[in-house]
Structure formats: C-alpha cells, structure tokens
Write a protein that holds these residues in place. Sequence first.
Motif, PDB file in Angstrom:
ATOM      1  N   ILE A  81       0.888  -1.155   0.000  1.00 24.17           N
ATOM      2  CA  ILE A  81       0.000   0.000   0.000  1.00 24.17           C
ATOM      3  C   ILE A  81       0.928   1.207   0.000  1.00 24.17           C
ATOM      4  O   ILE A  81       1.722   1.378   0.924  1.00 24.17           O
ATOM      5  N   ASN A 303     -12.755  -7.908  -4.460  1.00 26.92           N
ATOM      6  CA  ASN A 303     -14.058  -7.225  -4.497  1.00 26.92           C
ATOM      7  C   ASN A 303     -14.991  -7.807  -5.566  1.00 26.92           C
ATOM      8  O   ASN A 303     -15.613  -7.082  -6.336  1.00 26.92           O
ATOM      9  N   PHE A 338      -0.193  10.484   2.154  1.00 25.78           N
ATOM     10  CA  PHE A 338      -1.434  10.464   1.382  1.00 25.78           C
ATOM     11  C   PHE A 338      -1.552  11.756   0.572  1.00 25.78           C
ATOM     12  O   PHE A 338      -1.224  12.846   1.063  1.00 25.78           O
ATOM     13  N   MET A 358      -1.852   4.636   8.273  1.00 25.13           N
ATOM     14  CA  MET A 358      -1.933   3.445   7.435  1.00 25.13           C
ATOM     15  C   MET A 358      -1.786   2.243   8.367  1.00 25.13           C
ATOM     16  O   MET A 358      -0.787   1.537   8.361  1.00 25.13           O
ATOM     17  N   GLN A 360      -3.662  -1.120   9.786  1.00 29.18           N
ATOM     18  CA  GLN A 360      -4.730  -2.098   9.616  1.00 29.18           C
ATOM     19  C   GLN A 360      -5.019  -2.837  10.920  1.00 29.18           C
ATOM     20  O   GLN A 360      -5.570  -3.927  10.908  1.00 29.18           O
ATOM     21  N   MET A 366      -9.660   0.860  10.379  1.00 25.33           N
ATOM     22  CA  MET A 366      -9.429  -0.281   9.500  1.00 25.33           C
ATOM     23  C   MET A 366      -8.793  -1.407  10.308  1.00 25.33           C
ATOM     24  O   MET A 366      -7.753  -1.200  10.955  1.00 25.33           O
ATOM     25  N   LEU A 408     -12.864   3.264   7.308  1.00 19.94           N
ATOM     26  CA  LEU A 408     -12.149   3.494   6.057  1.00 19.94           C
ATOM     27  C   LEU A 408     -12.442   2.424   5.015  1.00 19.94           C
ATOM     28  O   LEU A 408     -12.270   2.660   3.815  1.00 19.94           O
ATOM     29  N   THR A 409     -12.874   1.243   5.467  1.00 20.61           N
ATOM     30  CA  THR A 409     -13.176   0.187   4.504  1.00 20.61           C
ATOM     31  C   THR A 409     -14.436   0.500   3.702  1.00 20.61           C
ATOM     32  O   THR A 409     -14.675  -0.123   2.675  1.00 20.61           O
ATOM     33  N   VAL A 411     -14.778   3.298   2.279  1.00 19.95           N
ATOM     34  CA  VAL A 411     -14.239   4.091   1.176  1.00 19.95           C
ATOM     35  C   VAL A 411     -13.221   3.283   0.383  1.00 19.95           C
ATOM     36  O   VAL A 411     -13.216   3.281  -0.850  1.00 19.95           O
ATOM     37  N   PHE A 412     -12.336   2.589   1.098  1.00 16.61           N
ATOM     38  CA  PHE A 412     -11.279   1.804   0.462  1.00 16.61           C
ATOM     39  C   PHE A 412     -11.566   0.316   0.691  1.00 16.61           C
ATOM     40  O   PHE A 412     -10.897  -0.339   1.482  1.00 16.61           O
ATOM     41  N   ARG A 413     -12.559  -0.196   0.015  1.00 12.81           N
ATOM     42  CA  ARG A 413     -12.939  -1.593   0.192  1.00 12.81           C
ATOM     43  C   ARG A 413     -11.910  -2.501  -0.481  1.00 12.81           C
ATOM     44  O   ARG A 413     -11.483  -2.237  -1.603  1.00 12.81           O
ATOM     45  N   PHE A 414     -11.548  -3.574   0.207  1.00  7.36           N
ATOM     46  CA  PHE A 414     -10.564  -4.497  -0.352  1.00  7.36           C
ATOM     47  C   PHE A 414     -10.819  -5.871   0.271  1.00  7.36           C
ATOM     48  O   PHE A 414     -10.334  -6.177   1.351  1.00  7.36           O
TER      49      PHE A 414
END
Length: 445
Positions: A81, A303, A338, A358, A360, A366, A408-409, A411-414
Amino acid sequence: MGGQLRIVGFVLKWTLLFGLVLAIAAALWPWKVVVEERLSAGPYTSYLERHVQRIDLEQTDPGFSFPDAFYDSQLYLVGEIHGAQAAQDFDLALMKHLHERVGVRWLMAELSYVQAERFNAYLETGDESHLAPVFQAWLDRAAQWGNQQHFDKIKDLHAYNVSLPEERRIRYFGVDRIHEDDLDDAMLWLGGMMADLPDEAPGSLISLRSTALSGDASAFSNVASEALSELQAARDPDDSVLGIDPVAASHLVRNILMTLDGAGRYDVIPGNIEAMVRDFGIGDDEPLYGFWGLFHVMKAVVNETGEPLALRLSNGDLPFADAITSIVMTYADSQQNFPSKALPGFLQSEGPFTEFTMSQNNPYLMYLDGIGDLRAVAGGSQTAIFELYTEGSPYVGDTRLRTQTGLLTKVFRFEITPPEQQPAEYIVLIDGSPALTAWEGTASP
C-alpha cells in the motif's frame, strides 16, 4: 405540576442513560472482531511460529531465510500500500537478496517504458538529471511515488550496481501506461532515440522524429502508422541500418498511441509484459522481480470482480505463468504520505502530501482480521515475513487475513474472494513505519 416535572425528569434521566448505553455499545462494538480474533488465535499463531522470518532492514544482511522452493520462482511480485518508508527499504533489500541468490537482473516495473529508461540512464551514469523529470511529474500530480525515499533507493541501487560487473547490473523494464501528463516527455524521448536517423531514411521516420520532437500529438497520430510499418521492416537484418533500435522505437510509438487513444492501465500492461518477453527477450529464461501496488500482485479475485495482474499472468501462457510468487504487505501503527488533494480541506497539510494513518490494526478505522496473530508472532520486530499456505495451514480456505472492518473500509474496500483462491504465498507485517516524505529536488526548467 410537581408530578409532571417528576415524570419529565424520569423520562429525561432514562433517555440520557439509554443514550449513554448506546454510545458505550457503539464505542465497544468495533472491538468485537478483535476479541473474536484473540479467542480463536491458537491454531493460527501456532502455525505462524513455524513459518516466520523476523528480519532487520537496518542490517547489511537483513536475515532472509526462505525455503529452497522459493528460489525456484521465475517472477517475484511484492505488493505494497503506497506510502510507508519501510516498504521502500524492504524492496531494495529483497531485490539485492534475489540478485545475489538467483541472479535477478531485470525489474518488471510499475513504470512506463520511458520512466524506466530514465531510471536506467541514471543507473548507468549517476546523472540525477535523468531522474528529475520523472519525480517532478509525480510531485506535480501528488503521486505517492514522488517521494524522497524512493529517490534515495534508486541512488542506493546505483551504488550497488557500480560494485558489480556490467553484465550483472540491475535494470528496469517499464510495463505501465504512459500518463497523459508525461506524453510530452515520452515524445521527446522517442525523438532522442531517433536522433541518429540518416538523411536517406524513409520519409515517414523523418516525419515521426520531427513530430515527436515538436510534441504535436495530432500530427504524431497521423504519421505513426506508416512509420510503424517501416520500423517493422527495419527488424529484417537484410535491410539497411537506420541508426536506431527499431524494436524499442516501435514499442514506444505503440505506447504513445495507446495513451492518445485513452487506453486504461490494464489495456496496456498485459501487452507490454508480453512484448517484454517476446520482443525484448526479457524474462523468457531468467527470473524477474517487481515492486507494485498491493492489488496488482494478488492471485485471487478482489471485491468480487477485480482481476489483478498476478492472477491474469498465472492464467496466461508466458514462460513464468506457473512460477509466480506473490508477497503482500500489511501495516500496523504506520503512516503514509497520502495525497492532500484527496482529503477534506480540514485534514490537508500544506504541500502535495499529508501524513495519514496506514494502520490495519485500528478497529475504528481499519482492522484486518488476523493481523493480531501476525503482531503476536512478530514479537516486536518492525518487519516480519510469514509463509501462509504450506501443508496443514489453517489459512487454506479460510477468511482470515482476507477481510477488513472499520470506517475506512467503506471508502477503500478491499476483500479477497473466494476463500479457495490463495492470493499470495507470503505476507509481510510492517509495524511502526513512518510516512514517506515529498521529493526534495527540483527539475531544471
């Protein structure tokens, strides 16, 4: 009147109490996944203890200790990332390790052909003016690649290359598309490649060179088709020598045309990788290494519909299709650079980048299910590598290390699906990395 006041007070008290209970429950609810993870950790941590490498990136020898089968791979892909300093350090260290152990000389890079050629020119000469236009363009559009640590890594690679015989030195081959903002530089580079065309060269090639140097995109499109035919014919050794490399020139022409036609990245990258092997002879009988964004190196659907590069390559027919090793990174208590323009105004710092979390392992923002297992086994090491899918692994067919929760997931789904697909052979835990910082140089006007 007094009775009414007592009733109002009673209702208010219980309303406030109920609201407090809801607030506490909302605050505690994200920790549910953490508690469940801890309660079920036993089989996972027991497995991880037998398949961990704790490495020290500050040492000349970080301590890589992969199993022998790892070194039989033909393409090594590392996915990050973007934004953490430790990832740049890991990239350089593993690159050197693979060079020394299996002879990796070519980096299949998440760069355009011209960006990679600029990097190679710097590696050959040590002249930073070759790098400056690339980093300035990245910085101008707040692309995370435009950071000082990336620049310093290439300088370190140059110093490493200088210590090697010329035939063993590491080089880049860029397979990504040319960004629209880089078209002028790409055409100038093509014009430079064609500088030694003789006066008697075919008129279409003379026109191609002049339009490339002028930066006239519409004129370039008009002359490119005939010029490509001439460049194809020039590959025949019986033809006259034109003073240029027709393979490289035609490859760059096609890439410029694809950008002018609005092609997307995955419209371009697979074909460029095939050209790397078929036309340039790179990767047909030697190991390759690549440092990419996280999505690209996955061997599983993301996804529900996303087909990453590694998955496509492993289903393809190139020489390394069945010998790809993917290594993905996950992060705890770390920071990234960012792009400021992607954040709400009140969160933005001055300059192209804003230091942003950042991590997780934050259940509110996240949380990667299973990251607690990695941290427990890493034992405080900033960088640890885990092999995930050996015989008897509890991760086979499991959802652990595949799903994330937190704000945040949204917005930034993974999410990696389905469970039977193994997305990567190894996962790297980066714990406590600072953010990358903006490149500090300037490009000459």
